[in-house]
Motif scaffolding. Sequence first.
Motif, PDB file in Angstrom:
ATOM      1  N   PHE A   1       0.809  -1.207   0.000  1.00  0.00           N
ATOM      2  CA  PHE A   1       0.000   0.000   0.000  1.00  0.00           C
ATOM      3  C   PHE A   1       0.845   1.260   0.000  1.00  0.00           C
ATOM      4  N   GLY A   2       1.999   1.192  -0.613  1.00  0.00           N
ATOM      5  CA  GLY A   2       2.818   2.383  -0.752  1.00  0.00           C
ATOM      6  C   GLY A   2       3.158   2.950   0.609  1.00  0.00           C
ATOM      7  N   THR A   3       2.843   4.213   0.839  1.00  0.00           N
ATOM      8  CA  THR A   3       3.198   4.916   2.075  1.00  0.00           C
ATOM      9  C   THR A   3       2.418   4.422   3.273  1.00  0.00           C
ATOM     10  N   ASN A   4       1.355   3.638   3.085  1.00  0.00           N
ATOM     11  CA  ASN A   4       0.560   3.157   4.208  1.00  0.00           C
ATOM     12  C   ASN A   4       0.967   1.756   4.652  1.00  0.00           C
ATOM     13  N   THR A   5       2.057   1.228   4.119  1.00  0.00           N
ATOM     14  CA  THR A   5       2.388  -0.181   4.336  1.00  0.00           C
ATOM     15  C   THR A   5       2.582  -0.538   5.795  1.00  0.00           C
ATOM     16  N   PHE A   6       3.336   0.281   6.508  1.00  0.00           N
ATOM     17  CA  PHE A   6       3.682  -0.089   7.885  1.00  0.00           C
ATOM     18  C   PHE A   6       2.430  -0.181   8.756  1.00  0.00           C
ATOM     19  N   ALA A   7       1.568   0.837   8.604  1.00  0.00           N
ATOM     20  CA  ALA A   7       0.340   0.817   9.392  1.00  0.00           C
ATOM     21  C   ALA A   7      -0.515  -0.388   9.054  1.00  0.00           C
ATOM     22  N   TYR A   8      -0.522  -0.726   7.785  1.00  0.00           N
ATOM     23  CA  TYR A   8      -1.371  -1.840   7.338  1.00  0.00           C
ATOM     24  C   TYR A   8      -0.787  -3.174   7.767  1.00  0.00           C
TER      25      TYR A   8
ATOM     26  N   HIS B   1      -4.607   9.370  16.984  1.00  0.00           N
ATOM     27  CA  HIS B   1      -5.371  10.137  17.972  1.00  0.00           C
ATOM     28  C   HIS B   1      -6.794   9.588  18.090  1.00  0.00           C
ATOM     29  N   GLY B   2      -7.228   9.326  19.317  1.00  0.00           N
ATOM     30  CA  GLY B   2      -8.576   8.847  19.569  1.00  0.00           C
ATOM     31  C   GLY B   2      -8.756   7.359  19.449  1.00  0.00           C
ATOM     32  N   ILE B   3      -7.681   6.629  19.160  1.00  0.00           N
ATOM     33  CA  ILE B   3      -7.775   5.179  18.962  1.00  0.00           C
ATOM     34  C   ILE B   3      -7.136   4.446  20.141  1.00  0.00           C
ATOM     35  N   THR B   4      -7.834   3.438  20.640  1.00  0.00           N
ATOM     36  CA  THR B   4      -7.281   2.525  21.644  1.00  0.00           C
ATOM     37  C   THR B   4      -7.381   1.110  21.096  1.00  0.00           C
ATOM     38  N   CYS B   5      -6.274   0.355  21.228  1.00  0.00           N
ATOM     39  CA  CYS B   5      -6.248  -1.005  20.709  1.00  0.00           C
ATOM     40  C   CYS B   5      -5.936  -2.006  21.820  1.00  0.00           C
ATOM     41  N   MET B   6      -6.278  -3.226  21.544  1.00  0.00           N
ATOM     42  CA  MET B   6      -5.874  -4.363  22.377  1.00  0.00           C
ATOM     43  C   MET B   6      -5.566  -5.503  21.418  1.00  0.00           C
TER      44      MET B   6
ATOM     45  N   SER C   1      -2.864  13.053  12.515  1.00  0.00           N
ATOM     46  CA  SER C   1      -2.009  11.969  13.014  1.00  0.00           C
ATOM     47  C   SER C   1      -2.340  10.629  12.354  1.00  0.00           C
ATOM     48  N   TRP C   2      -3.485  10.576  11.669  1.00  0.00           N
ATOM     49  CA  TRP C   2      -3.877   9.341  11.002  1.00  0.00           C
ATOM     50  C   TRP C   2      -3.123   9.241   9.671  1.00  0.00           C
ATOM     51  N   ASN C   3      -1.842   8.927   9.741  1.00  0.00           N
ATOM     52  CA  ASN C   3      -1.032   8.812   8.528  1.00  0.00           C
ATOM     53  C   ASN C   3      -0.071   7.645   8.660  1.00  0.00           C
ATOM     54  N   SER C   4       0.701   7.436   7.629  1.00  0.00           N
ATOM     55  CA  SER C   4       1.544   6.248   7.543  1.00  0.00           C
ATOM     56  C   SER C   4       2.735   6.270   8.477  1.00  0.00           C
ATOM     57  N   SER C   5       3.068   7.421   9.013  1.00  0.00           N
ATOM     58  CA  SER C   5       4.263   7.509   9.861  1.00  0.00           C
ATOM     59  C   SER C   5       4.033   6.921  11.242  1.00  0.00           C
ATOM     60  N   THR C   6       2.769   6.645  11.573  1.00  0.00           N
ATOM     61  CA  THR C   6       2.446   6.125  12.902  1.00  0.00           C
ATOM     62  C   THR C   6       1.559   4.895  12.759  1.00  0.00           C
TER      63      THR C   6
END
Length: 1022
Positions: A23-30, A69-74, A58-63
Amino acid sequence: MKPFLHMLHALLLLLYNLNILWFGTNTFAYASGNDTDFLALLKFKESISKDSNRILDSWNSSTQFCKWHGITCMNQRVTELKLEGYKLHGSISPYVGNLSFLTNLNLMNNSFYGTIPQELCSLVQLQKLYLTNNSLVGEIPTNLSSLLNLKDLFLQGNNLVGRIPIEIGSLRKLQRVNIWNNNLTAEIPPSIENLTSLINLNLGSNNLEGNIPPEICHLKNLATISVGINKFSGNLPLCLYNMSSLTLLAVDLNKFNGSLPQKMFHTLPNLKTLFIGGNQFSGPIPTSISNASNLRSFDITQNRFTGQVPNLGKLKDLQLIGLSQNNLGSNSTKDLEFIKSLVNCSKLYVVDISYNNFGGPLPNSLGNMSNLNNLYLGGNHILGKIPAELGNLANLYLLTVENNRFEGIIPDTFGKFQKLQVLELSGNRLSGNIPAFIGNLSQLFYLGLGDNILEGNIPLSIGNCQKLYHLDLSQNNLRGTIPIEVFSLFSLTRLLDLSGNLLSGSLLQEVGRLENIGKLNFSENNLSGDIPRTIGECVSLEYLYLQGNSFHGVIPTSLASLKGLQHLDLSRNHLSGSIPKGLQNISFLQYFNVSFNMLEGEVPTEGVFQNSSEVAVTGNNNLCGGVSKLHLPPCPLKGEKHSKHRDFKLIAVIVSVVSFLLILLFILTIYCRRKRNKKPYSDSPTIDLLVKISYEDLYNGTDGFSTRNLIGFGNFGSVYLGTLEFEDTVVAIKVLKLHKKGAHKSFLAECNALKNIRHRNLVKILTSCSSTDFKDQEFKALVFEYMKNGSLESWLHPAKEIAGPEKTLNLAQRLNIIIDVASAFHYLHHECQQPVIHCDLKPSNVLLDDSMVAHVSDFGIAKLLPSIGVSLMQNSTVGIQGTIGYAPPEYGMGSKLSVEGDMYSFGILILEMLTARRPTDEMFEDSYSLHNFVKISISNDLLQIVDPAIIRNELEGATGSGFMHSNVEKCLISLFSIALGCSMESPKERMSMVEVIRELNIIKSFFPTGDQAELQPQKSMM
């Protein structure tokens, strides 16, 4: 082949490490989390059309998306999506339904529109759904019943319609339901009995009807029931009074009836709040209330309760008691015995027993309730002296005892009320002098002492009450002259009533200082002398009563300048001369009475004088003419005069003509000399009618046009705060950006528009500057009065960093501003010698002065019409006149400029003031406009489209007062009707400002303007 595979493997490894796989620049997040969640969040972001706080940056590929922001995961799955209060605009993406591990969805306090997605039914893990305070429409999806783990359902403050789904009964884990302030209809479904875990239920401010289903009593954990402001009727189910878990029961402003069970407080031992005001309950207050030890708020205002009030001394936590507008008491000496018991309620801050049938004396012990803020006692039969002990209530803000039978003097101890803002003692039998300590009550803004038997002079110290906006000393025995200090109360905006006294002397010229007063009543006194011409400077005056005095001289022609005057009564005086013809040009004037004077000459026939039923001229034997229904003799024709008289007139005419010619010759000589000595100037000479000022003066007055003094900017100029050497006041200086195309034309247009027009609701131009700066470059500026309270824009849409409770407008203030703007445009369109089209009405061009009076500004693109009814063709080189969203649709198609175009902008302005939504809001796309939004929604539920600040200030504050609520609703509906009528797409269908003024007059008759609309001492204010 193997070397190729090895090379491909190395390349893929490199790409992975560079975070661009697939996914190009979104690879790491994906690649680092769950694909479905990642894509769902991206789709959610795509549905956001406006993110003014840039929260989603903040919703970008660098993170990694779990750190957005606003997201909590488990375990790399999204469990919480919380974006509360970030002013997000857009729709809720149906892809949110793919976040299958989501337990908390919080989108409160944003601007989401559209419907609630059906796809949310897939969130089977969801426990909390918070969609409060958005603009969601449609029905509550029935398939939300599949959210079997849901505990909190918060949908309040939207535009939802339809029924409460029967399927809601499937949500057995539901604990809190809040659907307040929507447009739901029909009944509460009996299936609610299945919500066995329910603790809080809030369905208030909808259009629900029918009965409260008895099945609600099966909910043994239910602590709060709030169903106020609906259309429920009938009796409350008896089983409701046996729900021992209840801590709050609010059913106010419905149509419930019946009586309360005498033992209800025994079976509701945990009840803390009971709001049942604005219904039709009857019978006595249950005696069991004496043991309701947990009760804090008890409001039964505006019902039909009778009998005595039980002893309340054991209610240690009681903070508010509202008994107003019932039939309690029996006009006996025992009626107020319960007051003595309230001394033990040390936390009480509001006591309202007004407008009942209470009699007897007021217990002295009331003065021991040290925390009391508001005390309403008016509209009863309480007698005797006002206890001096009330002066011990140091925290009192409001004291109303009007329309009782109190006698004696006003206690000297009242001088200790340093926090008191409202003192209403009218309609009693109080005697003695008005105490001088009144001047020490510096916070007082409402003083009512009318209809007593007070005597002596008006104390000079009253001039210290510089916050007074309502002063009523009428119907007493006051003597002496009206002190000049009264006319120094510049805060007076609502009322100055000194009628029905024994005041003498003249009416001082200083009365003209009261520029913002709405009603003056000096009738039925012994005043004499001339009616001062300066009364014409009271530009806000609507009602003037001078009847029953000994005024003589002529009726001042300056009264014709009171463009908002509605009632004028000068009857039973000694006035002479004629009726000024200018009075017939006051479009608001509805009643005119000059009967029993010594007037002569012709009665006008236009304006109010056309309506014989509203004009009284009886008792003036030398009046003639007028409309036929006045039955006055015709005025004599001008016949031949005595020859000597004719010769004298001829000589006088000749002398006048010669004098005029000499003066004209002198003026022309001076003009020619000046013209020879004056350097030619390229701009229109009309701007020379304004007194000029130098560039140096403006430079010094703004600290070199420092950015510290920059207070605004627009297309053609920047506005600076400054001072002028020859003006001892702060001014606003608009410096033109001459490099901008159209700036020169804007300068001339504003000068030409403002040079000959004067109105209290138009910004006043003080001077201008057309010169060169220190670099010998052309410089132009306009100097205006400075408006301390800024623009209407800053009040409707305050900046986040300065927003706060103090930066809001109540409904009365908004109504006042609408009236001010309407008055300005009525003047521009119908009263100027040449009608003026403003062409750019919007909130940022409406400025507010110290008294919150509105002034229309920025005439940079204004146009002058030859006459009313004529339109001007647009100049195709300048594009659309006005601002997008406020300019009428026909201007975009090259149609002529017209007064109807201004009416469209006026309608949009009202809609924005009432909804706090800009016409350029993201939700208004294609053919869906602010006009259509209101037109569609107003028929469903008014509360869904009104600015929440109005609801908070007016409707919530009116709990227990059907009077306040009904009038607020009536006012809002009428204003929306005007706004829609002005903003019709077709110019021919729009209301005229004459029609608007007529409708606004009707609104003012049931909803008083000014801050007094918040103040109803004769009613409950809880």
